[in-house]
Write a protein that holds these residues in place. Structure first.
Motif, PDB file in Angstrom:
ATOM      1  N   TRP A  67       8.775  -2.902   3.667  1.00  0.00           N
ATOM      2  CA  TRP A  67       8.493  -4.232   4.234  1.00  0.00           C
ATOM      3  C   TRP A  67       9.584  -4.622   5.224  1.00  0.00           C
ATOM      4  N   GLY A  68      10.834  -4.452   4.824  1.00  0.00           N
ATOM      5  CA  GLY A  68      11.937  -4.756   5.730  1.00  0.00           C
ATOM      6  C   GLY A  68      11.912  -3.892   6.976  1.00  0.00           C
ATOM      7  N   GLY A  69      11.578  -2.604   6.808  1.00  0.00           N
ATOM      8  CA  GLY A  69      11.482  -1.713   7.957  1.00  0.00           C
ATOM      9  C   GLY A  69      10.413  -2.157   8.935  1.00  0.00           C
ATOM     10  N   LEU A  70       9.285  -2.632   8.403  1.00  0.00           N
ATOM     11  CA  LEU A  70       8.214  -3.129   9.273  1.00  0.00           C
ATOM     12  C   LEU A  70       8.649  -4.375  10.032  1.00  0.00           C
ATOM     13  N   GLU A 104      12.091   5.373   9.039  1.00  0.00           N
ATOM     14  CA  GLU A 104      11.029   6.231   9.565  1.00  0.00           C
ATOM     15  C   GLU A 104       9.636   5.652   9.393  1.00  0.00           C
ATOM     16  N   LEU A 105       9.460   4.750   8.418  1.00  0.00           N
ATOM     17  CA  LEU A 105       8.154   4.135   8.137  1.00  0.00           C
ATOM     18  C   LEU A 105       7.032   5.173   8.088  1.00  0.00           C
ATOM     19  N   PRO A 106       7.155   6.147   7.200  1.00  0.00           N
ATOM     20  CA  PRO A 106       6.126   7.197   7.118  1.00  0.00           C
ATOM     21  C   PRO A 106       4.839   6.666   6.492  1.00  0.00           C
ATOM     22  N   ARG A 143       0.833  -1.212   0.000  1.00  0.00           N
ATOM     23  CA  ARG A 143       0.000   0.000   0.000  1.00  0.00           C
ATOM     24  C   ARG A 143       0.863   1.256   0.000  1.00  0.00           C
ATOM     25  N   PHE A 144       1.960   1.222   0.764  1.00  0.00           N
ATOM     26  CA  PHE A 144       2.847   2.389   0.783  1.00  0.00           C
ATOM     27  C   PHE A 144       3.474   2.617  -0.590  1.00  0.00           C
ATOM     28  N   ALA A 145       3.932   1.544  -1.234  1.00  0.00           N
ATOM     29  CA  ALA A 145       4.574   1.673  -2.538  1.00  0.00           C
ATOM     30  C   ALA A 145       3.610   2.254  -3.570  1.00  0.00           C
ATOM     31  N   VAL A 146       2.344   1.890  -3.476  1.00  0.00           N
ATOM     32  CA  VAL A 146       1.337   2.435  -4.400  1.00  0.00           C
ATOM     33  C   VAL A 146       1.205   3.943  -4.200  1.00  0.00           C
ATOM     34  N   ARG A 147       1.335   4.404  -2.954  1.00  0.00           N
ATOM     35  CA  ARG A 147       1.247   5.847  -2.690  1.00  0.00           C
ATOM     36  C   ARG A 147       2.369   6.615  -3.383  1.00  0.00           C
TER      37      ARG A 147
END
Length: 226
Positions: free
Chosen positions: A212-215, A49-51, A11-15
């Protein structure tokens, strides 16, 4: 659910695709020598930062320095892998000659045993490199160069999700062979088209994998604090 991290990263990558100027800028930076360190630092910031929304590229200095740190970690693990691979090869070939002789030689067995153990240790360390890069982004190079840190995270997140993560990284890595395949099947025009498509897709893929890795790292660290 064990794969919620993957869905959230997607979902983040789509943003990122919703910010075409930033997306195209990252695609260009990716293929420019030296400046691609800036792109690497940007994706490392995402992991750190996982924004909720894609970050601006600025501050450029901080982003570039973070990219350098990740590059150092990649370089150290790469050199370590090469050194051990050469050492193992030399040990095995050195042992091959004595073992071919009719007289038993315990030195040969020792060399083979040492080579096997060394190979296993380095294999474990190398498999943890993707996590080590995320640890670099979040905690610095020194923390990343301890393979035990990476394997503690992998053990807590679960080997199932981590193997999936590795397989996805490998699958995207195999896409780099598409241009050479395209030039054989489709000619020069096909090669150029596939190459452009890969360049444009790269920021999406990198944002997905780094987030994904950050999560993975962030959630294992959160569990430690509880």
């Amino acid at each position: 659910m064990p794969f919620d991290n993957m869905s959230e990263a997607q979902r983040f990558a789509v943003r990122l695709l919703h910010k075409p100027k930033l997306w195209l800028l990252l695609a260009v930076l990716n293929v420019m020598p030296v400046l691609n360190i800036l792109a690497l630092g940007y994706f490392a910031r995402i992991a750190a930062e996982l924004p909720q929304e894609p970050l601006p590229l600025r501050p450029l200095g901080r982003t570039f320095i973070l990219g350098l740190k990740v590059l150092v970690t990649m370089f150290v693990y790469g050199i370590l892998t090469i050194i051990v691979a050469v050492s193992v090869t030399v040990a095995v070939f050195s042992a091959a000659v004595p073992t071919a002789l009719p007289v038993y030689n315990p030195t040969a067995d020792l060399l083979i045993a040492v080579a096997a153990v060394t190979f296993a240790i380095v294999l474990i360390a190398v498999l943890g490199v993707p996590v080590a890069l995320i640890v670099t982004a979040r905690h610095g190079v020194l923390a990343a160069l301890n393979p035990l840190n990476s394997w503690r995270i992998i053990r807590k997140v679960g080997i199932g999700e981590y193997l999936t993560y590795l397989l996805v990284i490998l699958s995207f890595g195999l896409l780099s062979f598409l241009p050479s395949t395209a030039i054989v099947l489709l000619g020069l025009a096909g090669y150029v088209a596939v190459l452009i498509a890969l360049v444009l897709a790269a920021p999406f893929v990198e944002a997905f994998l780094w987030y994904w890795g950050g999560l993975i790292v962030q959630r294992t660290e959160s569990a430690d604090e509880q």
